[in-house]
Design an enzyme around this catalytic site. Structure first.
Site, PDB file in Angstrom:
ATOM      1  CG  MET A  28     -18.554  -4.814  36.391  1.00 24.69           C
ATOM      2  SD  MET A  28     -18.628  -3.631  37.733  1.00 24.69           S
ATOM      3  CE  MET A  28     -19.914  -2.553  37.144  1.00 24.69           C
ATOM      4  N   GLY A  29     -20.946  -8.649  34.441  1.00 28.50           N
ATOM      5  CA  GLY A  29     -22.120  -9.499  34.284  1.00 28.50           C
ATOM      6  C   GLY A  29     -23.336  -8.715  33.836  1.00 28.50           C
ATOM      7  CG  HIS A  35     -21.583  -7.299  28.241  1.00 29.44           C
ATOM      8  ND1 HIS A  35     -22.823  -7.055  28.767  1.00 29.44           N
ATOM      9  CD2 HIS A  35     -20.720  -6.537  28.963  1.00 29.44           C
ATOM     10  CE1 HIS A  35     -22.727  -6.205  29.767  1.00 29.44           C
ATOM     11  NE2 HIS A  35     -21.470  -5.862  29.912  1.00 29.44           N
TER      12      HIS A  35
END
Ligand code: PAF
Length: 285
Positions: A28-29, A35
């Site tokens: 989701m950024g 990440h």
């Protein structure tokens, strides 16, 4: 890497590249090193990796949380550029692209949807399943990588894949921590400085809980966790449960733990205004 925001362009690019296995990292950024570690996990196996950046509205039961969720597309792309290769793709669709009509699908996950996060965030995992299944339909990845920090989410996705008989292999990738032990999360950037300073108490507490299992029973461990978290100003324990790895059934007594199974202590904390989760393996040996 190439940035694409429409499904048609994405699909024709995947087809023309004709590379396999295809790896998929949904996000989701508001990216951080956690990440990037998911992408790095896919690199050796996958000549093509697709990273999605999409803040999925259907998984937010709290509209304020959706509104305040950090959105940092420019720095996300800069970070991804340090790890992705020429062929790899960043997919940044709009809400209209992903949901041309309201998604009314209802998924059933049995016990997985009746414990921990599910009790506090009604509809959350249904929204996660809606978006992840939609990505799987569009991208048809061979491997998809999810962070182990979202422990219950990983179990739900595995169950969804089992039910839909999708061939995608679901891989859980280890939690990445800050130097002081706080699990990396996009929400950490929303913590006020004083709260951020005290946030390492979360991991410290569950680490202690995991070593207490040899001498103490579960009710004592749970009350230790509550006391330790709530000793920090503006920290509130939402839950701490010790659950088995597959069904996520909370255990209430040590005698009910089975030596052949793996167990995890899962915690959710309200740190100031921000909700943080973490987990740790809790072994009997
Ligand atoms: O873990 C997340 O960031 C999200 O829940 C996911 C898997 C990208 C779905 O929106």
């Amino acid at each position: 890497m190439k940035v694409i925001s429409t499904i048609s362009e994405l699909q024709s690019r995947i087809k023309s590249l004709n590379l396999s296995p295809v790896g998929f990292v949904p996000t989701m950024g508001a990216l951080h090193k956690g990440h990037l570690s998911l992408v790095e996990r896919a690199i050796p196996d996958c000549p093509l990796i697709i990273v999605s950046i999409f803040v999925n509205p259907t998984q937010f039961n709290d509209k304020n949380d959706l509104k305040n969720y950090p959105r940092t597309l420019d720095s996300d792309l800069e970070m991804l550029d340090t790890v992705l290769r020429q062929a790899d793709i960043v997919f940044t669709p709009s809400v209209e692209e992903m949901y041309p009509a309201e998604d009314k699908r209802v998924f059933r996950f049995g016990n997985l949807d009746n414990v921990m996060e599910a009790l506090h965030r009604p509809g959350h995992f249904n929204g996660v399943a809606q978006i992840v299944s939609r990505f799987f339909e569009i991208i048809k990845p061979d491997i998809a990588i999810f962070g182990l920090k979202d422990f219950q989410q990983l179990a739900v996705i595995k169950e969804m894949v089992r039910q839909t008989r999708d061939k995608v292999k679901i891989v859980g990738s280890p939690i990445i921590r800050e130097a002081d032990g706080l699990a990396m999360s996009s929400r950490n950037m929303l913590l006020e400085p004083e709260i951020r300073k005290n946030a390492p108490i979360i991991y410290k507490t569950i680490k202690q809980a995991s070593s207490m299992i040899r001498e103490k029973d579960i009710p004592e461990i749970k009350s230790f966790v509550k006391g330790s978290i709530e000793n920090a100003e503006n920290f509130e324990l939402i839950y701490f449960d010790i659950v088995d790895e597959l069904e996520l059934k909370p255990v209430t007594k040590k005698t009910k733990m089975n030596a052949g199974k793996k167990y995890y202590g899962c915690i959710a904390v309200k740190a100031g205004k921000i909700r943080l989760i973490d987990n740790i393996e809790i072994g009997l040996d």
